[in-house]
Design a protein around this motif. Structure first.
Motif, PDB file in Angstrom:
ATOM      1  N   PHE A 176       0.853  -1.200   0.000  1.00  0.00           N
ATOM      2  CA  PHE A 176       0.000   0.000   0.000  1.00  0.00           C
ATOM      3  C   PHE A 176       0.880   1.238   0.000  1.00  0.00           C
ATOM      4  CE2 PHE A 176      -4.013  -1.967   1.952  1.00  0.00           C
ATOM      5  CZ  PHE A 176      -4.758  -1.740   0.808  1.00  0.00           C
ATOM      6  N   ARG A 177       1.748   1.275   0.996  1.00  0.00           N
ATOM      7  CA  ARG A 177       2.582   2.468   1.184  1.00  0.00           C
ATOM      8  C   ARG A 177       3.406   2.748  -0.062  1.00  0.00           C
ATOM      9  NH1 ARG A 177       6.372   1.731   5.423  1.00  0.00           N
ATOM     10  NH2 ARG A 177       7.332   3.716   4.809  1.00  0.00           N
ATOM     11  N   ALA A 178       4.041   1.688  -0.599  1.00  0.00           N
ATOM     12  CA  ALA A 178       4.896   1.888  -1.775  1.00  0.00           C
ATOM     13  C   ALA A 178       4.102   2.517  -2.907  1.00  0.00           C
ATOM     14  CB  ALA A 178       5.487   0.550  -2.200  1.00  0.00           C
ATOM     15  N   VAL A 179       2.946   1.970  -3.175  1.00  0.00           N
ATOM     16  CA  VAL A 179       2.113   2.501  -4.264  1.00  0.00           C
ATOM     17  C   VAL A 179       1.771   3.966  -3.980  1.00  0.00           C
ATOM     18  CG1 VAL A 179      -0.117   2.340  -5.416  1.00  0.00           C
ATOM     19  CG2 VAL A 179       1.146   0.253  -4.861  1.00  0.00           C
ATOM     20  N   ARG A 180       1.324   4.208  -2.778  1.00  0.00           N
ATOM     21  CA  ARG A 180       0.954   5.588  -2.398  1.00  0.00           C
ATOM     22  C   ARG A 180       2.137   6.547  -2.613  1.00  0.00           C
ATOM     23  NH1 ARG A 180      -3.116   4.196  -2.506  1.00  0.00           N
ATOM     24  NH2 ARG A 180      -5.011   4.202  -1.226  1.00  0.00           N
ATOM     25  N   LEU A 181       3.295   6.128  -2.098  1.00  0.00           N
ATOM     26  CA  LEU A 181       4.475   7.003  -2.213  1.00  0.00           C
ATOM     27  C   LEU A 181       4.714   7.383  -3.671  1.00  0.00           C
ATOM     28  CD1 LEU A 181       6.772   5.120   0.335  1.00  0.00           C
ATOM     29  CD2 LEU A 181       6.134   7.543   0.487  1.00  0.00           C
ATOM     30  N   GLY A 182       4.646   6.362  -4.541  1.00  0.00           N
ATOM     31  CA  GLY A 182       4.882   6.636  -5.961  1.00  0.00           C
ATOM     32  C   GLY A 182       3.819   7.560  -6.523  1.00  0.00           C
ATOM     33  N   ALA A 183       2.595   7.251  -6.165  1.00  0.00           N
ATOM     34  CA  ALA A 183       1.481   8.047  -6.690  1.00  0.00           C
ATOM     35  C   ALA A 183       1.592   9.491  -6.188  1.00  0.00           C
ATOM     36  CB  ALA A 183       0.166   7.433  -6.246  1.00  0.00           C
ATOM     37  N   ASP A 184       1.767   9.640  -4.878  1.00  0.00           N
ATOM     38  CA  ASP A 184       1.825  10.989  -4.299  1.00  0.00           C
ATOM     39  C   ASP A 184       2.926  11.810  -4.939  1.00  0.00           C
ATOM     40  OD1 ASP A 184      -0.194  10.050  -2.787  1.00  0.00           O
ATOM     41  OD2 ASP A 184       0.984   9.789  -0.942  1.00  0.00           O
ATOM     42  N   TYR A 185       4.077  11.201  -5.114  1.00  0.00           N
ATOM     43  CA  TYR A 185       5.177  11.961  -5.717  1.00  0.00           C
ATOM     44  C   TYR A 185       4.777  12.453  -7.092  1.00  0.00           C
ATOM     45  CZ  TYR A 185       9.842  13.460  -7.050  1.00  0.00           C
ATOM     46  OH  TYR A 185      10.918  14.217  -7.445  1.00  0.00           O
ATOM     47  N   ALA A 186       4.172  11.581  -7.866  1.00  0.00           N
ATOM     48  CA  ALA A 186       3.765  11.962  -9.226  1.00  0.00           C
ATOM     49  C   ALA A 186       2.740  13.079  -9.164  1.00  0.00           C
ATOM     50  CB  ALA A 186       3.200  10.751  -9.955  1.00  0.00           C
ATOM     51  N   LEU A 187       1.735  12.908  -8.327  1.00  0.00           N
ATOM     52  CA  LEU A 187       0.675  13.919  -8.219  1.00  0.00           C
ATOM     53  C   LEU A 187       1.267  15.269  -7.821  1.00  0.00           C
ATOM     54  CD1 LEU A 187      -1.934  11.643  -6.425  1.00  0.00           C
ATOM     55  CD2 LEU A 187      -2.179  12.635  -8.723  1.00  0.00           C
ATOM     56  N   ALA A 188       2.259  15.220  -6.936  1.00  0.00           N
ATOM     57  CA  ALA A 188       2.854  16.458  -6.437  1.00  0.00           C
ATOM     58  C   ALA A 188       3.728  17.142  -7.488  1.00  0.00           C
ATOM     59  CB  ALA A 188       3.667  16.153  -5.190  1.00  0.00           C
ATOM     60  N   HIS A 189       4.364  16.374  -8.330  1.00  0.00           N
ATOM     61  CA  HIS A 189       5.341  16.978  -9.241  1.00  0.00           C
ATOM     62  C   HIS A 189       4.918  17.102 -10.690  1.00  0.00           C
ATOM     63  CE1 HIS A 189       7.597  15.765  -5.688  1.00  0.00           C
ATOM     64  NE2 HIS A 189       8.555  16.609  -6.058  1.00  0.00           N
ATOM     65  N   PHE A 190       3.918  16.372 -11.148  1.00  0.00           N
ATOM     66  CA  PHE A 190       3.510  16.447 -12.560  1.00  0.00           C
ATOM     67  C   PHE A 190       2.016  16.701 -12.629  1.00  0.00           C
ATOM     68  CE2 PHE A 190       6.455  12.739 -11.939  1.00  0.00           C
ATOM     69  CZ  PHE A 190       7.632  13.443 -12.187  1.00  0.00           C
ATOM     70  N   ASP A 191       1.560  17.293 -13.733  1.00  0.00           N
ATOM     71  CA  ASP A 191       0.098  17.448 -13.738  1.00  0.00           C
ATOM     72  C   ASP A 191      -0.539  16.186 -14.290  1.00  0.00           C
ATOM     73  OD1 ASP A 191       0.911  17.911 -16.283  1.00  0.00           O
ATOM     74  OD2 ASP A 191       0.300  20.020 -16.317  1.00  0.00           O
ATOM     75  N   CYS A 192      -1.027  15.413 -13.331  1.00  0.00           N
ATOM     76  CA  CYS A 192      -1.641  14.121 -13.643  1.00  0.00           C
ATOM     77  C   CYS A 192      -3.144  14.324 -13.844  1.00  0.00           C
ATOM     78  CB  CYS A 192      -1.440  13.136 -12.486  1.00  0.00           C
ATOM     79  SG  CYS A 192       0.302  12.867 -12.120  1.00  0.00           S
ATOM     80  N   PRO A 193      -3.818  13.512 -14.614  1.00  0.00           N
ATOM     81  CA  PRO A 193      -3.191  12.546 -15.519  1.00  0.00           C
ATOM     82  C   PRO A 193      -2.609  13.239 -16.749  1.00  0.00           C
ATOM     83  CG  PRO A 193      -5.555  12.546 -15.860  1.00  0.00           C
ATOM     84  CD  PRO A 193      -5.283  13.555 -14.768  1.00  0.00           C
ATOM     85  N   LEU A 194      -1.773  12.524 -17.450  1.00  0.00           N
ATOM     86  CA  LEU A 194      -1.158  13.058 -18.661  1.00  0.00           C
ATOM     87  C   LEU A 194      -2.222  13.147 -19.744  1.00  0.00           C
ATOM     88  CD1 LEU A 194       2.107  10.934 -18.530  1.00  0.00           C
ATOM     89  CD2 LEU A 194       1.821  13.333 -17.870  1.00  0.00           C
ATOM     90  N   PRO A 195      -1.937  13.890 -20.806  1.00  0.00           N
ATOM     91  CA  PRO A 195      -2.924  14.050 -21.892  1.00  0.00           C
ATOM     92  C   PRO A 195      -3.545  12.706 -22.320  1.00  0.00           C
ATOM     93  CG  PRO A 195      -0.876  15.214 -22.452  1.00  0.00           C
ATOM     94  CD  PRO A 195      -0.708  14.666 -21.069  1.00  0.00           C
ATOM     95  N   PHE A 196      -2.711  11.719 -22.571  1.00  0.00           N
ATOM     96  CA  PHE A 196      -3.304  10.395 -22.854  1.00  0.00           C
ATOM     97  C   PHE A 196      -3.597   9.862 -21.462  1.00  0.00           C
ATOM     98  CE2 PHE A 196       1.209   9.554 -22.186  1.00  0.00           C
ATOM     99  CZ  PHE A 196       1.182   8.501 -21.289  1.00  0.00           C
ATOM    100  N   HIS A 197      -4.752   9.306 -21.254  1.00  0.00           N
ATOM    101  CA  HIS A 197      -5.056   8.768 -19.928  1.00  0.00           C
ATOM    102  C   HIS A 197      -6.278   7.868 -19.986  1.00  0.00           C
ATOM    103  CE1 HIS A 197      -7.568  12.313 -20.418  1.00  0.00           C
ATOM    104  NE2 HIS A 197      -8.433  11.668 -19.668  1.00  0.00           N
ATOM    105  N   LEU A 198      -6.674   7.396 -18.824  1.00  0.00           N
ATOM    106  CA  LEU A 198      -7.763   6.423 -18.750  1.00  0.00           C
ATOM    107  C   LEU A 198      -9.090   7.060 -18.378  1.00  0.00           C
ATOM    108  CD1 LEU A 198      -5.773   3.816 -16.658  1.00  0.00           C
ATOM    109  CD2 LEU A 198      -6.313   3.635 -19.103  1.00  0.00           C
ATOM    110  N   GLU A 199     -10.161   6.468 -18.916  1.00  0.00           N
ATOM    111  CA  GLU A 199     -11.514   6.841 -18.477  1.00  0.00           C
ATOM    112  C   GLU A 199     -12.307   5.564 -18.355  1.00  0.00           C
ATOM    113  OE1 GLU A 199     -13.284   9.745 -21.036  1.00  0.00           O
ATOM    114  OE2 GLU A 199     -11.718  11.227 -20.566  1.00  0.00           O
ATOM    115  N   ARG A 200     -12.921   5.375 -17.204  1.00  0.00           N
ATOM    116  CA  ARG A 200     -13.682   4.143 -16.967  1.00  0.00           C
ATOM    117  C   ARG A 200     -14.570   3.785 -18.140  1.00  0.00           C
ATOM    118  NH1 ARG A 200     -14.304   1.028 -12.832  1.00  0.00           N
ATOM    119  NH2 ARG A 200     -13.405   1.509 -10.776  1.00  0.00           N
ATOM    120  N   MET A 201     -14.677   2.464 -18.415  1.00  0.00           N
ATOM    121  CA  MET A 201     -15.579   1.978 -19.459  1.00  0.00           C
ATOM    122  C   MET A 201     -16.304   0.759 -18.892  1.00  0.00           C
ATOM    123  SD  MET A 201     -13.106   2.045 -22.852  1.00  0.00           S
ATOM    124  CE  MET A 201     -14.377   1.366 -23.928  1.00  0.00           C
TER     125      MET A 201
END
Ligand SMILES: Cc1ncc(C[n+]2csc(CCOP(=O)(O)OP(=O)(O)O)c2C)c(N)n1
Ligand SMILES: Cc1ncc(C[n+]2csc(CCOP(=O)(O)OP(=O)(O)O)c2C)c(N)n1
Ligand code: SF4
Ligand code: SF4
Ligand SMILES: [Mg+2]
Ligand SMILES: [Mg+2]
Lengths: 363, 614, 614, 363
Positions: free
Chosen positions: C172-197
């Protein structure tokens, strides 16, 4: 190519052998095996063996089948030809190479799957032919490269990583070789270089087929609790029945060796006393037998001893049997001493006159 | 007309009839008359029916005869069949020691009874001797009936038994007894008979396996590895005999060769490849089942580019099939042997003479193209007695070793790349172990780049396999050129190969004699030369004659030349017996006949034809 | 547009990245979005470069992506290659724990640095844990960057580690750490990205080997024999798992199956044939080298007519080749396997779903036609994660045992003739050992007549092999019917098979979208159904798309349909990576372009294409 | 089809066994082997064995490879299925047949070329798997069918018909089997039916792999002076170390047998004394050991004894080793007692519900 570079075998950079070569000259490509794989220690032992025996690197031919063990041939002797054949068929390739060029120092490296499953028939027959070569069997009880299935050398009850116990009796290459009349049979452990190197040296000097079975643990699939081919289990259950020391011909000549004057094969008298065997090049193999009544030149005794230990749950290692003077393949077939590849075509073609003569007989 | 007939002798195998039959063959040959012998034997050592067909042809046709003029019935187990196979109004020689077996009675036949058994009982003692000499007695009778010169026979017996006088005596007597009985009871010679000629002086009697073995010796092969299998066994055995004769160092008594009877065919292939890798000329000889077992190793030699020579003396397949019958059923199995993308050089000898020359070429091609090369022979070529021209040898011949870098060259070059195509011909230079440290490389059947380094990279992998494909394609110009027999404006083209040739020559002559303009092309090597496709395109109506069920040669032609399958009409004979000209003539004529007559499918017709001849 | 992009993650094998990559795949799948994963791994256990490609396609395309939108470079050994493979203006995620390696610098790329290593050092202890969790950290960053629903990931982790709380926590923590860092430093999601289907609800994630193993279980196979070989090993291992799950007698704990790890492939084939002979449904699974080793036994099963099922999970050949790369190089080796005249039934699945259904068909066909049947799969189908429809099972299914005479029938009949064609369909009734004395006969690979009696007679031999030929020809109507996608008046026809299908579907759609009228036929079985030849003849311009060097499918089409080779233009990709639609589209377009542009030969172009993608 | 009809095995026409069958019912096609071939005597011994053990003819499966020896399977048990496979691969066919239908009485017949050359690997592994079958190795030291080349069992110095001496050491299937852990090892001579039949019987009753090596001279290619596999040489050099007698369960039950009450394995005490082994069906194998200190239930002793005799130039025959109770292949893999071929499809197919469940797990 690997991304976890492993340091090459360490050694005093300056030390050189009689050919003026350093150990580096006996190394090969960077290993791509798992860090800690027993096979890499065998490679290191081979490098030391070849270095210390002053083998001319490009005079060697390295052959193997397929498997992690088979990759070993790429990791030593950069300067000699190597051949990764097909799975389990290295013995026939080596037989052909040796048949055509007996001057090559023929070194085969195989695995227990390669030699005891798919290649068992070829192993038995190369032993029977007594082809002059060093045959190193890196024995880990599993098929490493295909991710850990039991091999034919897995012991009954030894468990897989998943916890399943092996039910089929193991094939012991040592007992098999003794039964088939092998003229040099030894067993070592990749974790014990001091024992292994002299065995490899003696095998390399032997005039005939030299089998060196090396227990070489697979850290990825067979080094766990419950495995009988793990480092731990092997350390605790191997029993060196005949530690040897090799007295190279050079040292003999320079009179350093104790028995320099003696020749022929000496047989041990009392327990623990030393015996010796003279190798074709004049070097001496001196063995000290730790067990009473044991003499590696006596095949039947050797077999009985190995089985007795096995029944006690111990694995016999060391120089198990050696018999110099038995005819090798080329002796038996009376081939020219000069390698066949070296014979000029003129000495091979009977010519037109001989053909005409033959034609006259065919009317 | 004289010197144009065929005999068929039916006996029991393992009773010594072979030597009597051979004696007759050789005697006729010595009389200067073209003759051919076909041995039709069982896959068994003793006690089963066996036949020997002798065809005499003043015109020099060497194919199996379609019609039997005289049958010789010495095996009660096959009386019926033996009587049935004789042509209308033909002759049948049998043992009249006992009342005639009704199975032999055929109204139109001239029956010739000789009490072979009784004669032997009278004249000789001991079962073994009687059984053996019975063969000589019938040989004598046949000799008298067809007019073989007794002096020639005497000469041959002298050569055979010269030292063993007693044996010689017995054989003499046996032959005489048979001959005298025939002379006394029948008017010899029979209408068909022999007349001395001078047509065989520059010929010999030779089988293909012996010839191929000679080729190996003359090519300088030093390593032979094999696992016994009919009908290839005699090839390696002859190689051994020739080596014992010519390859033993007079001084040291050392052998300049190494023969290894392997534990199986996989091992034999491995030994050959291991030896080829070190620079020796090495070969193995096997038959269909052995080829199947060698498949994996063949792929290794192809991809790792190791010279190696494989002889496939084909027998009737599939599986164990009929080990003592012939066929051309391994064509596809050989040229595309092994999994993955592979294609192999193959040579198709038509007779013993070509077995000799092509065996030498096989070694040159193997080393030049660094690849496995197959000599695709068959049981008929390999084991039967063929009359063929004396083999010649040019002492100027030197092996083509291909591109091999020696110590000196290696010393000079900067860096050695084993699989680099320097010359653009797809052939990269190789080095041999033990020669020079700079020549060292790692040979492997796993993915490798041009430096022989292990790779899993798409481009590096493709660079090597694409070059190999170019290399093998280039071999089309190096394999033996097709034999073409064409005339102006013929619209019919027939393509065939290998052992069919003897029958094809005769069939083509017959068809032409009947006013049919047919051209003939015999492929002698694979990959096919460009002229093969051209020949097929140049003819409106094409036939492909071969000895297998599935028209394998036609398939190869369709794949490799691009000519549409249906532009080529298959003519297939695959019952295991050598092809007859008659069969080809009938099939071609039938196919050319007006549509409504083409009822019968090929295989049936084949069966029909065979029924008459087997 | 969302849901249409591809990622390529480069790591080191044996370091646990596989589970992180799988987690991402599965999470996207759970979001109802079509997704495919391709694992490009080395033939080695630990320490070498490995890649995982994830393609997200809202349109449901499952082929390997031609362009990579975001590269993830975690293996210094391949930085350069990893940077090079990203499309223009794409993104590159790397470990910024250390100063950036110049090899990663590519002007047009958006570089995303996350200090994965540093984060792990801070947050976790122990080398092993740190290496393992580093994978979860980058998974977290990627999840944030492409917009994976964290709840889904949490759910998956729960399922995986539910019991092991500590492990779960750490992940859990590892995933969160990676996610949080990305959210903090890049504007997520990137232009190509996912949308529920909602596009995956009736689908599963499944590989072909598992599916084929299921097929064997459901077909009622009881004996499985094999020798391990990549990429087929997992098939037999799955079979074992399913048997342990479903085939253990609940009461007695006895196994209703027998699996035998043979000493080699020859033995595995023998075991399967021995078991098939006694009436069991038995199979083996192997890859190219194994097929070569089984050749002899395959010929025996063909000629002795013994039901047996062989799975060939193809890898890149020839010889050992590239064990962890895909190819379709065994087509010829399989359908004409073994020496002599042979032809075998083969099925060509295109995806895991067909691996399941066709595996069942393979057993029915093997017993109905009493012959070896091959399921010809490949590494891409067999080992990669495919999104495919949920497998269905019809409980009404009962095995087609073919013609087997039981005790009762035998009691009735006068006399049993094993190889007699009573029904005129070329299929003779067989009997099983141990059933009834009247059913006894002698099975052999040597020449036999219709009563299974040994023979060397031409007619008797031919009667049997001719019937077998008719029998196999008859199978053309029984193998899976080709998939045809045709429109009115299209002049271009493309034929392909197996694993090419995913790319072909997409390529055909693309070509049509570009206004090109192309028809598509996918062969699914051999011998070919009549419609295959008809399709080729009906189209003026034909292409044959396959993954081997020598256009093996085209050769089979030329031999079997009679369509001229050159009527079919080969499009070949054989570098070992799964086919991309892009490659097919480019090749077709190029061939249709005006002559002068056709400079580049196919293979080079292939190399070109591959250079971009590998 | 042969033209020299050989009289079928002679026997009192009327004698019938428990099934009311006569010996004729156990015969097969007319032999096409050479008159006097040892293999035909083995056939006769097999016929007597099967007749006397009341084997239901069609319950047997006869398997062989290729060779004159392989043809044997056609010459007995007309009423059971026979299988001439491919050369050297009969063990795998038998393994598959037994795997699928363990109720079949599996009888394999092979030759020394078939088993020790091309088929050596398969022989070793079928031994290792302990597949329940009777494996008869008709050993003549040559490849008969291909006209007399030396096989791997030819002794050093044994000469071919042409007079060449064999140079390679022989592979002894008996020593090999003992080394590989075979659970039943015996050797007979085709010329000694009295000794051979009980060995075949015991082998047939053994619950596991039973190897019976039979020296079976080839009259056409290896029965001459100088051959060590000729009738004469074999008669003079074989040494029966453990003659046995089989006490069938019937006789035991009817109380005829001496040790009818005893069970388990009894071990001989003094030299010459008798020991016995109980076979799975309850029959007793009684052995009398002629040599001192010899006990066929002791594998190591057996091996040593065989080698000792061999070193004296003698060939050990008789019941060399038997070990009841070791797990056979099916024991080890826990297969249903009911033959797999007898299981109804319904008990093999998990059904649609199970599949649906599995599919749910794959999302
Ligand atoms: C004909 C063939 N069958 C199977 C394989 C797959 N394979 C490669 S290595 C190997 C086993 C290797 O085991 P071992 O010889 O013990 O070597 P290790 O990896 O354990 O050192 C197998 C089954 C192959 N390469 N070729
Ligand atoms: C793959 C293959 N290789 C070779 C042969 C030819 N062959 C048939 S039998 C045989 C040897 C038979 O020797 P053995 O097994 O000792 O039987 P014997 O005839 O001596 O009884 C050989 C080499 C074959 N049939 N198949
Ligand atoms: S898998 Fe095992 S044998 Fe192979 S390299 Fe790793 S440790 Fe060594
Ligand atoms: S050749 Fe030898 S083995 Fe074969 S049948 Fe004749 S005697 Fe027996
Ligand atoms: Mg191993
Ligand atoms: Mg034999």
């Amino acid at each position: 190519m690997t991304s976890i570079p492993k340091p090459p075998v360490r050694h005093p950079a300056l030390q050189t052998n009689a050919l003026g070569l350093t150990k580096r000259d006996y190394e090969g490509a960077m290993s791509t095996l798992c860090a800690g794989c027993g096979h890499d220690s065998v490679t290191a032992a081979l490098v030391q063996t070849l270095f210390e025996l002053d083998v001319v690197p490009h005079s060697a031919a390295k052959l193997s089948g397929i498997g992690c063990s088979a990759k070993t041939t790429a990791y030593f002797l950069r300067q000699s030809h190597g051949f990764n054949g097909v799975h389990g068929r290295m013995p026939s390739l080596a037989t052909g190479a040796h048949a055509a060029n007996r001057a090559l120092v023929c070194i085969g490296v195989s695995g227990d799957g390669d030699s005891l499953s798919i290649g068992l028939g070829q192993l038995c027959h190369v032993i029977r032919r007594n082809v002059r070569m060093l045959y190193v069997l890196e024995n880990n009880g599993v098929y490493g490269l295909t991710k850990g299935q039991f091999s034919a050398s897995a012991d009954v009850g030894s468990t897989s990583k998943r916890g399943e116990a092996n039910a089929q009796p193991p094939i012991d290459p040592v007992q098999l070789a003794l039964t088939l009349g092998a003229t040099f049979v030894a067993r070592g452990f990749s974790g014990d270089k001091t024992q292994l190197v002299p065995l490899l040296k003696a095998g390399l000097l032997h005039d005939g087929f030299a089998l060196v079975d090396v227990i070489s643990p697979c850290v990825s699939f067979n080094d766990h609790e419950g495995s009988t081919k793990s480092y731990r289990f092997t350390r605790e259950h191997t029993h060196d029945i005949a530690p040897i020391e090799l007295v190279p011909v050079r040292r003999r000549q320079s009179g350093i060796a104790a028995m320099a004057d003696a020749d022929g094969n000496g047989h041990r008298t009392g327990p623990g006393a030393a015996g010796f065997v003279t190798m074709p090049d004049g070097s001496l193999v001196r063995f000290r037998t730790v067990d009473d009544q044991y003499d590696p030149t006596d095949r039947n005794a050797a077999y009985a001893h190995v089985r007795a230990l096995r029944d006690r749950g111990e694995v016999a290692t060391g120089l198990i049997h050696v018999h110099e003077g038995a005819p090798s393949m080329h002796d038996a077939s009376g081939t020219t001493k000069a390698p066949l590849v070296s014979l000029p075509y003129e000495s091979l073609c009977p010519g037109s006159a001989a053909l005409a003569e033959l034609m006259d007989e065919m009317r | 007309m004289p010197n144009d007939f065929a005999l068929r002798i039916g006996t029991v195998n393992g009773t010594g009839s072979a030597s009597a039959n051979g004696l007759l063959m050789q005697a006729i040959f010595r009389m200067g008359i073209p003759v051919t012998g076909k041995n039709i034997f069982p896959s068994n050592i003793q006690g089963l029916p066996t036949w020997y067909e002798i065809r005499v042809s003043g015109d020099g046709w060497t194919a199996r005869p379609a019609a039997i003029d005289m049958g010789v019935a010495l095996n009660p187990a096959t009386y019926a069949r033996d009587a049935a196979t004789v042509r209308e109004d033909g002759w049948l020689l049998y043992d009249s020691s006992w009342p005639m077996d009704p199975k032999l009675a055929r109204a139109d036949l001239h029956l010739l009874g000789v009490p072979f058994g009784a004669i032997c009982v009278e004249s000789f003692t001991g079962d073994r001797e009687r059984t053996l000499l019975r063969n000589m007695v019938y040989a004598g009778s046949i000799a008298a009936l067809v007019g073989i010169d007794m002096a020639v026979i005497d000469g041959l017996l002298e050569e055979r038994f010269g030292k063993k006088r007693a044996l010689l005596e017995a054989n003499f007597r046996a032959v005489r007894l048979g001959a005298d009985y025939a002379l006394a009871h029948f008017d010899c010679p029979l209408p068909f008979h022999l007349e001395r000629m001078e047509a065989t002086s520059d010929h010999v009697l030779l089988d293909g396996n012996t010839a191929a073995a000679l080729g190996a010796v003359y090519a300088g092969a030093t390593v032979g590895a094999w696992y016994p299998i009919t009908p290839s066994t005699s090839l390696m055995e002859s190689f051994g005999e020739f080596c014992r004769r010519w390859r033993v160092d007079p001084a040291t008594k050392e052998n300049r060769y190494c023969m290894i009877q392997a534990e199986d065919e996989l091992s034999a292939a491995g030994i050959v490849i291991g030896a080829g890798w070190t620079g020796a000329r090495a070969f193995t000889s096997t038959s269909g089942p052995g080829i199947s077992l060698m498949e994996e190793f063949i792929g290794l030699a192809y991809y790792a580019e190791i010279p190696s020579v494989f002889v496939d003396v084909q027998r009737t397949g599939p599986s164990t099939g009929m080990p003592t019958r012939t066929q051309q059923g391994d064509l596809m199995a050989v040229v595309y042997a092994s999994h993955g993308d592979t294609k192999h050089i193959a040579l198709f000898p038509a007779n013993p003479e070509e077995c000799f020359t092509m065996m030498v070429q096989a070694f040159d091609l193997a080393e030049r193209f660094q690849t496995p090369v197959f000599l695709v022979s068959d049981l008929d070529i390999g084991m039967n007695d063929w009359m063929c021209r004396r083999l010649q040898w040019d002492d100027a011949y030197r092996p083509d070793r291909g591109k091999v870098l020696g110590a000196a060259e290696l010393e000079r070059i900067e860096r050695f790349s084993r699989y680099l195509d320097r010359d653009g011909d797809g052939i990269a230079a190789r080095t041999l172990p033990g020669v020079h440290p700079k020549g060292a490389y790692f040979t492997r059947g796993s993915g490798h780049d041009k430096d022989a380094v292990y790779t899993e990279d798409a481009d590096a992998y493709r660079e090597v396999v694409d070059r190999i494909a170019r290399k093998i394609a280039g071999a089309a110009d190096a394999v033996p050129f097709p034999e073409v027999d064409a005339q102006e404006g013929a619209e019919i083209g027939i393509v065939s190969l290998g052992g069919c040739h003897a029958a094809m020559r005769e069939a083509v002559a017959t068809l032409r004699a009947r006013g049919l303009a047919v051209d003939y092309l015999r492929v002698r090597g694979f990959p096919f030369d460009g002229v093969v496709g051209a020949f097929l395109r140049a003819h409106e109506r094409c036939f492909v004659v071969e000895q297998n069920r599935d028209a394998q040669l036609r398939s190869l032609l369709a794949i490799e030349t691009g000519v549409a399958r249906d532009h080529m009409t298959p003519i297939l004979d695959y019952g295991g017996l050598p092809l007859t000209a008659q069969f080809v003539v009938d099939e071609v004529t039938r196919r050319l006949a007006p549509a409504e007559e083409i009822a019968l499918p090929a295989t049936r017709a084949a069966a029909g034809a065979a029924r008459v001849t087997a």
